[in-house]
Design a protein around this motif. Structure first.
Motif, short mmCIF file in Angstrom:
data_model
loop_
_atom_site.label_atom_id
_atom_site.label_comp_id
_atom_site.label_asym_id
_atom_site.label_seq_id
_atom_site.Cartn_x
_atom_site.Cartn_y
_atom_site.Cartn_z
N LEU A 1 12.08 -2.43 9.07
CA LEU A 1 10.95 -2.12 9.93
C LEU A 1 10.89 -0.63 10.20
CD1 LEU A 1 8.59 -2.91 11.74
CD2 LEU A 1 10.24 -3.33 13.59
N GLY A 2 12.03 -0.02 10.49
CA GLY A 2 12.03 1.41 10.77
C GLY A 2 11.53 2.23 9.60
N ALA A 3 11.96 1.88 8.39
CA ALA A 3 11.49 2.60 7.21
C ALA A 3 9.99 2.40 7.01
CB ALA A 3 12.26 2.15 5.98
N ALA A 4 9.51 1.18 7.27
CA ALA A 4 8.08 0.90 7.11
C ALA A 4 7.25 1.67 8.13
CB ALA A 4 7.82 -0.60 7.24
N LEU A 5 7.79 1.85 9.34
CA LEU A 5 7.06 2.55 10.39
C LEU A 5 6.81 4.02 10.05
CD1 LEU A 5 8.66 1.03 13.60
CD2 LEU A 5 6.33 0.69 12.79
N LEU A 6 7.52 4.54 9.07
CA LEU A 6 7.24 5.90 8.61
C LEU A 6 5.83 5.99 8.03
CD1 LEU A 6 10.59 6.79 6.82
CD2 LEU A 6 9.91 7.40 9.16
N GLU B 1 0.80 -1.22 0.00
CA GLU B 1 0.00 0.00 0.00
C GLU B 1 0.83 1.27 0.00
OE1 GLU B 1 -3.42 -0.82 2.96
OE2 GLU B 1 -1.93 -2.44 3.18
N ALA B 2 2.14 1.16 0.10
CA ALA B 2 3.02 2.32 0.05
C ALA B 2 4.44 1.84 -0.19
CB ALA B 2 2.95 3.11 1.36
N VAL B 3 5.30 2.77 -0.61
CA VAL B 3 6.72 2.47 -0.82
C VAL B 3 7.53 3.41 0.07
CG1 VAL B 3 8.63 2.36 -2.46
CG2 VAL B 3 6.31 1.78 -3.21
N SER B 4 8.40 2.84 0.88
CA SER B 4 9.32 3.61 1.71
C SER B 4 10.74 3.26 1.31
CB SER B 4 9.09 3.30 3.19
OG SER B 4 9.84 4.17 4.02
N ILE B 5 11.67 4.16 1.59
CA ILE B 5 13.04 4.00 1.09
C ILE B 5 14.02 4.33 2.19
CG2 ILE B 5 14.73 4.82 -0.60
CD1 ILE B 5 12.05 5.82 -2.15
N THR B 6 15.05 3.50 2.32
CA THR B 6 16.14 3.77 3.24
C THR B 6 17.45 3.40 2.55
OG1 THR B 6 17.04 3.31 5.45
CG2 THR B 6 15.92 1.49 4.35
N THR B 7 18.48 4.22 2.73
CA THR B 7 19.77 3.96 2.07
C THR B 7 20.92 4.37 2.99
OG1 THR B 7 20.34 6.11 1.06
CG2 THR B 7 18.65 4.78 -0.07
N HIS B 8 22.11 3.97 2.56
CA HIS B 8 23.32 4.41 3.26
C HIS B 8 23.52 5.91 3.07
CE1 HIS B 8 25.90 4.84 -0.36
NE2 HIS B 8 25.22 3.83 -0.84
N GLY B 9 24.38 6.46 3.90
CA GLY B 9 24.66 7.89 3.84
C GLY B 9 25.87 8.19 2.98
N ALA B 10 26.35 9.43 3.09
CA ALA B 10 27.51 9.92 2.33
C ALA B 10 27.34 9.67 0.85
CB ALA B 10 28.80 9.29 2.85
#
Length: 450
Positions: A409-414, A67-76
């Motif tokens: 999980l953290g990205a999904a919790l957004l 039902e939604a798309v969330s995104i998480t990636t490395h930094g720098a």
């Protein structure tokens, strides 16, 4: 919302997973290496291959009814895009030493630690240094840049067509953000880059629905919302924001050690300590160590499970790995890796390497003033030797998440709250046996002399 597709781009691997917020279950649907290409202008990530991976993974996710798309990636990491949204230059690998060629000039313009909470880091680990070098090395191409997009927001842009900036990625030792005031640092105005950064949006904000061409390519419903996205270490932090005071270790290639509501301590920029920004926009004292990379290198890629006999042999023999394989990072700058008590093999080597990672992790917790229980997310969350030594040296209960990444999980919790408790983490208590406590004390004494 219940089922959330999460695109998780780490420095080493990319994953597409579906998180069920009704149960907390995470299901990895696709996985691929995040390869660095050595052709072209400089070492860079293969964004075309990653885009193909994203579309393929979202096609699998569409079949699950997400039902939604969330995104998480490395930094720098950032992408420089033109007015049409195309890459102006390849996305630089932050381990490339190109930015070192203008280090003196950059040092003269970057803000101080007191403003940004960002220490001066080597190669391209300060994102500001990357942008500075790219502008000087490739001025004609840089002149065509319309937006500088931090990596989660680049993928959100590719999916939604909406450009945005976001504080967790901007606050990740970039020199570009003032975490105390919640705004861009003086470097951005000094360099005339203000117009290159899109408006700042919150990590949990919906940028828009997926583009029609993405819907057609993946089978996702046309109205599927795309969230702005979040830096991966801060994704790991999301489930624990209400549990302070505590220390959180987000582990993978890097171990990112964060203190929530800890002691007020003076942060030592010379020991790879910095100020992160969490999903609520709040400053978070943070220390770093390349734990996953170093463990892999110590074990030459042959990860094994140490037996209790292996642990006892290392403890009783005071066999110790000393910092560090990457002396440009971590809390022991300039010190070179070595062994005390002989160089072990097999399970004993894994035990010593795990203890080493735990003891450096404990040093990081001290540096950021962490108090209370210690939560370990990611790859080290299932390493019992690591968890036992970390509990012993800190004197705190350590909660291991298992081997799950924590970032998904953290990205999904957004997208919404978890509707049911997930599996209870493993609670590991400090060892009281003198062979454990003595080892921890001896390692710390040796590290001070190393």
């Amino acid at each position: 919302m219940r089922r959330i597709a999460v695109l998780d781009i780490g420095k080493t691997n990319a994953k597409l997973l579906v998180v069920d917020l009704a149960t907390g279950a995470e299901d990895v649907l696709a996985r691929a290496p995040n390869a660095v290409r050595r052709d072209g202008l400089y070492p860079h990530h293969d964004m075309d291959a990653l885009w193909h991976f994203v579309l393929s993974g979202l096609t699998l996710a569409a079949a699950r009814g997400v039902e939604a798309v969330s995104i998480t990636t490395h930094g720098a990491a950032c992408a420089l895009v033109d007015a049409e949204g195309d890459l102006v230059l390849p996305m630089l690998d932050y381990e490339h030493d190109g930015p070192e060629s203008c280090a003196a000039e950059y040092e003269a313009v970057r803000p101080g630690f007191e403003e940004t909470g960002s220490p001066r880091l080597p190669v391209g680990l300060n994102l500001g240094a990357q942008v500075f070098w790219l502008e000087r090395a490739f001025p004609d191409a840089f002149a065509r840049v319309r937006h500088v997009l931090t990596l989660p927001q680049y993928w959100a842009f590719r999916l939604s067509g909406v450009s945005a900036s976001e504080a967790t990625s901007l606050g990740c030792h970039t020199d570009l953000w003032n975490p105390g005031e919640g705004r861009f640092s003086s470097l951005v105005s000094r360099m005339g880059w203000e117009s290159l950064f899109p408006p700042v949006r919150k990590a949990a904000e919906v940028l828009g629905p997926i583009l029609p061409e993405v819907a057609a390519a993946t089978g996702l419903p046309a109205g599927t919302p795309v969230l702005c996205g979040i830096h991966d270490s801060n994704a790991s932090l999301v489930p624990h924001l209400a549990k302070a005071p505590c220390g959180v270790l987000s582990t993978g290639t890097w171990m990112i050690v964060m203190a929530l509501d800890g002691l007020a301590v003076a942060l030592d920029a010379g020991r790879d300590v910095l100020v992160n920004v969490n999903a609520l926009g709040q400053p978070v004292p943070t220390a770093r160590f390349m734990a996953g990379r170093e463990l892999e290198e110590i074990m030459t890629g042959r990860i094994v499970d140490p037996s209790e006999r292996d642990l006892r042999a290392v403890l009783a023999g005071r066999v110790m790995a000393m910092p560090s394989l990457h002396p440009g990072t971590g809390p022991f700058p300039g010190k070179r890796f070595g062994w005390i008590g002989g160089e072990p093999e097999g399970g004993a080597r894994m035990a010593a390497a795990s203890f080493y990672a735990a003891l450096v992790g404990a040093e990081c917790l001290d540096l950021v003033g962490a108090e209370g229980p210690v939560i370990v997310e990611g790859a080290f969350g299932g390493n019992l030797a690591f968890l036992r030594m970390l509990a012993t040296v800190t004197g705190q209960v350590v909660r291991g998440s298992g081997a799950g990444a924590g970032t998904g999980l953290g990205a999904a919790l957004l997208a919404g709250p978890l509707q049911a408790e997930g599996p209870r983490p493993v609670d590991v208590l400090p060892e009281t046996d003198p062979v454990w406590t003595g080892y921890a004390r001896a390692w710390r004494e040796a590290a001070a002399r190393w």
